[in-house]
Motif scaffolding. Structure first.
Motif, PDB file in Angstrom:
ATOM      1  N   ARG B 173       0.838  -1.193   0.000  1.00 43.41           N
ATOM      2  CA  ARG B 173       0.000   0.000   0.000  1.00 43.41           C
ATOM      3  C   ARG B 173       0.879   1.252   0.000  1.00 43.41           C
ATOM      4  N   ALA B 174       1.803   1.290   0.945  1.00 45.41           N
ATOM      5  CA  ALA B 174       2.688   2.447   1.070  1.00 45.41           C
ATOM      6  C   ALA B 174       3.573   2.587  -0.171  1.00 45.41           C
ATOM      7  N   GLU B 175       4.106   1.455  -0.636  1.00 53.29           N
ATOM      8  CA  GLU B 175       5.008   1.482  -1.804  1.00 53.29           C
ATOM      9  C   GLU B 175       4.303   1.983  -3.050  1.00 53.29           C
ATOM     10  N   LEU B 176       3.083   1.491  -3.217  1.00 51.55           N
ATOM     11  CA  LEU B 176       2.315   1.838  -4.416  1.00 51.55           C
ATOM     12  C   LEU B 176       2.053   3.344  -4.444  1.00 51.55           C
ATOM     13  N   LYS B 177       1.687   3.869  -3.285  1.00 53.93           N
ATOM     14  CA  LYS B 177       1.405   5.297  -3.192  1.00 53.93           C
ATOM     15  C   LYS B 177       2.659   6.118  -3.522  1.00 53.93           C
ATOM     16  N   LYS B 178       3.781   5.648  -2.988  1.00 57.44           N
ATOM     17  CA  LYS B 178       5.028   6.361  -3.205  1.00 57.44           C
ATOM     18  C   LYS B 178       5.423   6.330  -4.685  1.00 57.44           C
ATOM     19  N   LEU B 179       5.250   5.147  -5.282  1.00 56.47           N
ATOM     20  CA  LEU B 179       5.571   4.971  -6.696  1.00 56.47           C
ATOM     21  C   LEU B 179       4.726   5.910  -7.556  1.00 56.47           C
ATOM     22  N   GLN B 180       3.445   5.992  -7.212  1.00 60.49           N
ATOM     23  CA  GLN B 180       2.538   6.853  -7.981  1.00 60.49           C
ATOM     24  C   GLN B 180       2.978   8.312  -7.886  1.00 60.49           C
ATOM     25  N   GLN B 181       3.388   8.717  -6.683  1.00 54.73           N
ATOM     26  CA  GLN B 181       3.829  10.107  -6.507  1.00 54.73           C
ATOM     27  C   GLN B 181       5.101  10.377  -7.293  1.00 54.73           C
ATOM     28  N   LYS B 182       5.992   9.365  -7.260  1.00 56.60           N
ATOM     29  CA  LYS B 182       7.266   9.513  -7.961  1.00 56.60           C
ATOM     30  C   LYS B 182       7.048   9.664  -9.462  1.00 56.60           C
ATOM     31  N   LEU B 183       6.133   8.847 -10.007  1.00 57.23           N
ATOM     32  CA  LEU B 183       5.893   8.886 -11.450  1.00 57.23           C
ATOM     33  C   LEU B 183       4.935  10.008 -11.829  1.00 57.23           C
ATOM     34  N   GLY B 184       4.181  10.508 -10.850  1.00 63.89           N
ATOM     35  CA  GLY B 184       3.223  11.570 -11.121  1.00 63.89           C
ATOM     36  C   GLY B 184       2.119  11.139 -12.071  1.00 63.89           C
ATOM     37  N   ILE B 185       1.788   9.863 -12.030  1.00 61.23           N
ATOM     38  CA  ILE B 185       0.812   9.322 -12.974  1.00 61.23           C
ATOM     39  C   ILE B 185      -0.598   9.458 -12.403  1.00 61.23           C
ATOM     40  N   THR B 186      -1.589   9.645 -13.286  1.00 58.49           N
ATOM     41  CA  THR B 186      -2.986   9.649 -12.849  1.00 58.49           C
ATOM     42  C   THR B 186      -3.366   8.212 -12.518  1.00 58.49           C
ATOM     43  N   ALA B 187      -3.791   7.972 -11.268  1.00 57.72           N
ATOM     44  CA  ALA B 187      -4.092   6.598 -10.873  1.00 57.72           C
ATOM     45  C   ALA B 187      -5.528   6.486 -10.398  1.00 57.72           C
ATOM     46  N   ILE B 188      -6.190   5.406 -10.818  1.00 56.39           N
ATOM     47  CA  ILE B 188      -7.533   5.106 -10.313  1.00 56.39           C
ATOM     48  C   ILE B 188      -7.464   3.721  -9.683  1.00 56.39           C
ATOM     49  N   HIS B 189      -7.753   3.683  -8.409  1.00 63.24           N
ATOM     50  CA  HIS B 189      -7.570   2.458  -7.639  1.00 63.24           C
ATOM     51  C   HIS B 189      -8.927   2.024  -7.092  1.00 63.24           C
ATOM     52  N   VAL B 190      -9.301   0.781  -7.383  1.00 62.93           N
ATOM     53  CA  VAL B 190     -10.599   0.278  -6.933  1.00 62.93           C
ATOM     54  C   VAL B 190     -10.410  -0.585  -5.696  1.00 62.93           C
ATOM     55  N   THR B 191     -11.240  -0.377  -4.701  1.00 57.65           N
ATOM     56  CA  THR B 191     -11.176  -1.240  -3.528  1.00 57.65           C
ATOM     57  C   THR B 191     -12.504  -1.222  -2.785  1.00 57.65           C
ATOM     58  N   HIS B 192     -12.736  -2.281  -2.000  1.00 55.59           N
ATOM     59  CA  HIS B 192     -13.901  -2.251  -1.110  1.00 55.59           C
ATOM     60  C   HIS B 192     -13.440  -2.096   0.336  1.00 55.59           C
ATOM     61  N   ASP B 193     -12.113  -1.894   0.502  1.00 60.21           N
ATOM     62  CA  ASP B 193     -11.528  -1.787   1.832  1.00 60.21           C
ATOM     63  C   ASP B 193     -11.385  -0.302   2.180  1.00 60.21           C
ATOM     64  N   GLN B 194     -12.219   0.163   3.107  1.00 63.50           N
ATOM     65  CA  GLN B 194     -12.237   1.603   3.396  1.00 63.50           C
ATOM     66  C   GLN B 194     -10.925   2.073   4.018  1.00 63.50           C
TER      67      GLN B 194
END
Ligand SMILES: Nc1ncnc2c1ncn2[C@@H]1O[C@H](COP(=O)(O)OP(=O)(O)OP(=O)(O)O)[C@@H](O)[C@H]1O
Ligand SMILES: [Mg+2]
Lengths: 310, 379
Positions: B173-194
């Motif tokens: 979770r933490a890594e993915l968020k960091k990676l997204q910030q680093k790449l500056g990519i538009t991300a859409i993440h689906v989850t049912h886990d609040q």
């Protein structure tokens, strides 16, 4: 020390007994009879052992023109029907998989009909289709279209032989066999997670690229299975062919395969020794071809354990 | 990178309305989480953005470009699935290279790109393996690498963490968020886990039964839920709710919940009177309430409820106390030293600014009701 038998063995005894009585014993008996001059069920002749039947078979291969026709028919019939069964089954399975579920069900049933129809009824349909007189379906269509001027005896006319007889055999058996591959491949495609197809689409793959790079490689083992299975059953099938020959729909020799020949020698001319020898040779050829097919298709590679940890 | 905009997007499967008139903007370079229960239409929405499905009606834009009718190939999106969907007959290398090969890029370029992304995700030593020889976490990285190697303008993630064990999920979770910030990519993440949504999102879009419920930052969605669904879907344990009747005594408007009376503000009173609301749902978050032994003399307008302690669950860092108030179970999160005896009578105090009120009929938060009414009738 006493040998302790695994109690699980007890549960296998009924099945093993059946296999022993109905498969192993007849097999050994058949090979044995091949080495005896048994004729007209004259069991007294079973005592002496001779390789005469095999020598005769070998001689016939090169010098008996009728037997030569049977061999050529067997090769052509097996090769082409196998190709239709495997490639046609693959194509149909693929088409059904890519098709809407609503359409696919009636389509599947349609292709299963030849297999569900009793052999005699199904063969009769083809018999009428290729019937020699004007009332034959094919003849009446072609006559009406003006393609031919007089009705043809498709399976027996010497001007058309041997190809037409072969085509008839291949068509009749091809339509029965193709549904087997279709069912196997269709279920195999369905067991591939749908997300893989979606992923490939998102990555820009066209349908044909998805088929080539994602779907087909994953049903390789099914292709091997269907090929070997159909090869072995085509070498030994004779029910439809028997009826077609019997009814005179195809030429007696250009329409006979090795398996039917074995049957005729055993039960028509009563040379059981020769028939058993021919059957033995057929089994050996089948075993060799089966192994070669597995080898070519790298069966072993698929059965090895995956390397490394899971 | 692009901004993804949905305008009145509807997707029907036969009679099922999977996505219903959704208006939504996924901001450029931001991490947006689509949150909703199972079957709410999250995957369908994602597939609409990817181009797997065509909307029944409505339009989809990438920046100013209308992509509604473009096939997936022409949208340049990367997609990661819950089951990873790696091709089992290809090595990790071939899996990652597959999208580039489809684009017919030259082999040297493919090779350098594959190694670059493998390095980014630390899977370089796995390139020769087959997916069956990888752990779940490793497969997940490979799937991510395959999606990123195309340098997509939008990264779509369909519950990519739900097949991982709890601990690994927190790390990734933490890594993915960091990676997204680093790449500056538009991300859409689906989850049912609040909890996952709260921790990762720049923006959360809550969806239920194909309809968008609320869009906002994690704080907004948590502290100012637009309706009862959002209030009770988000939070662990979720918000407590009690239905009360509206009463007027000497011109002052109250909600009566059990034996307690909660006075409404002027503004809310006006709305309630004008709309003729007779019942309201009083809600509060378990961690916003306090448990006290005796009722306060001057509650300063806070919500004070009388309850019987039902059970205390010690969780180490905190306790969860379940109480029965007016016949309904209520949960309160307390410090670990607060351990009231079972069936003892205690009082629950919720500060005024933490109390949320919802209209029973529409489920709307009264604050939003006020706002939405004002929007509908200008000046
Ligand atoms: N291809 C389809 N055909 C028919 N109905 C579908 C199809 N895909 C989804 N649906 C229906 O649309 C609704 C939304 O499905 P969707 O898969 O988008 O839900 P989801 O939010 O992703 O759920 P989950 O969390 O379980 O993955 C469901 O009622 C589902 O049954
Ligand atoms: Mg889903």
């Amino acid at each position: 020390m006493r040998v302790r038998l695994n109690p699980a063995f007890l549960f296998l005894i009924p099945a093993l007994t059946l296999i022993l009585v109905f498969y192993v014993v007849p097999l050994i008996l058949s090979v044995y009879i091949g080495f005896t001059p048994l004729q007209r069920w004259n069991l007294n002749r079973m005592g002496s052992i001779t390789a005469y039947n095999f020598e005769r078979l070998f001689y016939m291969m090169f010098h008996d023109p009728d037997f030569g026709k049977v061999i050529r028919t067997t090769i052509v019939f097996t090769a082409f029907t196998l190709a239709i069964n495997v490639l046609g089954g693959l194509g149909l399975g693929l088409a059904l998989y890519l098709m809407d579920e609503v359409l696919s069900l009636p389509y599947r049933i349609l292709w299963l009909l030849p297999r569900m129809t009793p052999v005699a009824v199904y063969s009769l349909l083809w018999y009428y289709f290729f019937l020699g007189g004007e009332e034959g379906t094919l003849n009446s269509i072609l006559l009406r279209l003006g393609v031919i001027n007089e009705p043809l005896s498709w399976g027996t006319d010497p001007r058309l032989l041997p190809e037409t007889a072969w085509v008839i055999l291949i068509l009749v058996n091809g339509f029965v066999g193709v549904s087997f591959g279709m069912i196997v491949f269709y279920s195999a495609f369905h067991s591939i997670p749908r997300e893989q197809v979606v992923a490939a689409r998102v990555d820009g793959a066209t349908t044909s690229q998805i088929v080539r790079h994602v779907l087909i490689p994953q049903v390789r083992w099914h292709i091997v299975y269907v090929t070997v299975w159909q090869l072995l059953s085509l070498l030994t099938t004779f029910a439809h062919i028997f009826l077609l020959v019997e009814w005179g729909a195809v030429h007696r020799w250009w329409g006979s395969t090795w398996a039917l020949y074995v049957f005729n020698v055993a039960f028509k001319t009563y040379e059981q020794g020769l028939a058993a020898a021919a059957a033995t040779v057929l089994v050996i050829i089948g075993a060799i071809l089966g192994l070669v097919a597995l080898r070519i298709l790298k069966f072993k590679e698929m059965m090895v354990e995956p390397k490394g940890e899971i | 990178m692009v901004e993804v905009r949905l305008e009145k997007v509807t997707k029907k499967f036969g009679r099922v309305i999977a996505v219903n008139k959704v208006d939504l903007v996924f901001e450029d370079g931001k991490f947006t989480v689509l949150l909703g229960p199972s079957g709410s239409g999250k995957s369908t929405l994602l597939y609409l953005v990817a181009g797997i499905y065509r909307p029944t009606s409505g339009k989809i834009f990438f920046d100013d470009k209308d992509v509604t009718n473009l096939p997936p190939r022409e949208r340049n999106v990367g997609l990661v699935f819950q089951n990873y969907a790696l091709y089992p007959h290809m090595t990790v290398y071939d899996n990652i290279a597959f999208p580039l090969r489809l684009r017919k890029e030259p082999p040297e370029k493919i090779d350098s790109k594959v190694h670059e992304v493998a390095k980014l995700l630390r899977i370089e030593e796995l390139l020769d393996r087959f997916p069956s020889q990888l752990s779940g976490g490793q497969q997940q990285r490979v799937a991510l690498a395959r999606a990123l190697v195309k340098e997509p303008s939008v990264l779509l993630l369909d519950e990519p963490l739900s097949n991982l064990d709890a601990l690994l999920r927190l790390t990734i979770r933490a890594e993915l968020k960091k990676l997204q910030q680093k790449l500056g990519i538009t991300a859409i993440h689906v989850t049912h886990d609040q909890a996952e949504a709260m921790s990762m999102a720049d923006k959360i879009a809550v969806i239920d039964q194909g309809t968008l419920q609320q869009v906002g930052t994690p704080e907004e969605v948590y502290l100012k839920p637009r309706n009862l669904f959002v209030a009770t879907f988000i939070g662990n344990p979720p918000a407590n709710t009690l239905t009360g009747s509206v009463q007027t005594v000497d011109g002052t408007v109250f909600v009566e919940v059990g034996s307690a009376r909660y006075q409404l503000t002027e503004e809310v009173s006006k709305i309630v009177r004008e709309a003729g609301v007779e019942k309201l749902v009083v809600a509060f978050r378990p961690e916003h309430a306090k448990i006290v032994e005796s009722p306060l003399v001057d509650p300063e307008g806070d919500l004070v409820l009388e309850g019987d302690v039902y059970v205390v669950e010690p969780l180490g860092r905190e306790n969860i106390v379940t109480l029965i108030v007016a016949g309904m179970p209520i949960k309160v999160v307390t410090p670990p030293d607060v351990k009231p005896h079972s069936s003892s009578k205690v009082y629950i105090v919720v500060p005024r600014n933490r109390v949320m009120l919802f209209d029973v009929e529409t489920g709307l938060n009264i604050e939003f009701l006020i706002r939405e009414i004002h929007q509908k009738i200008p000046d």
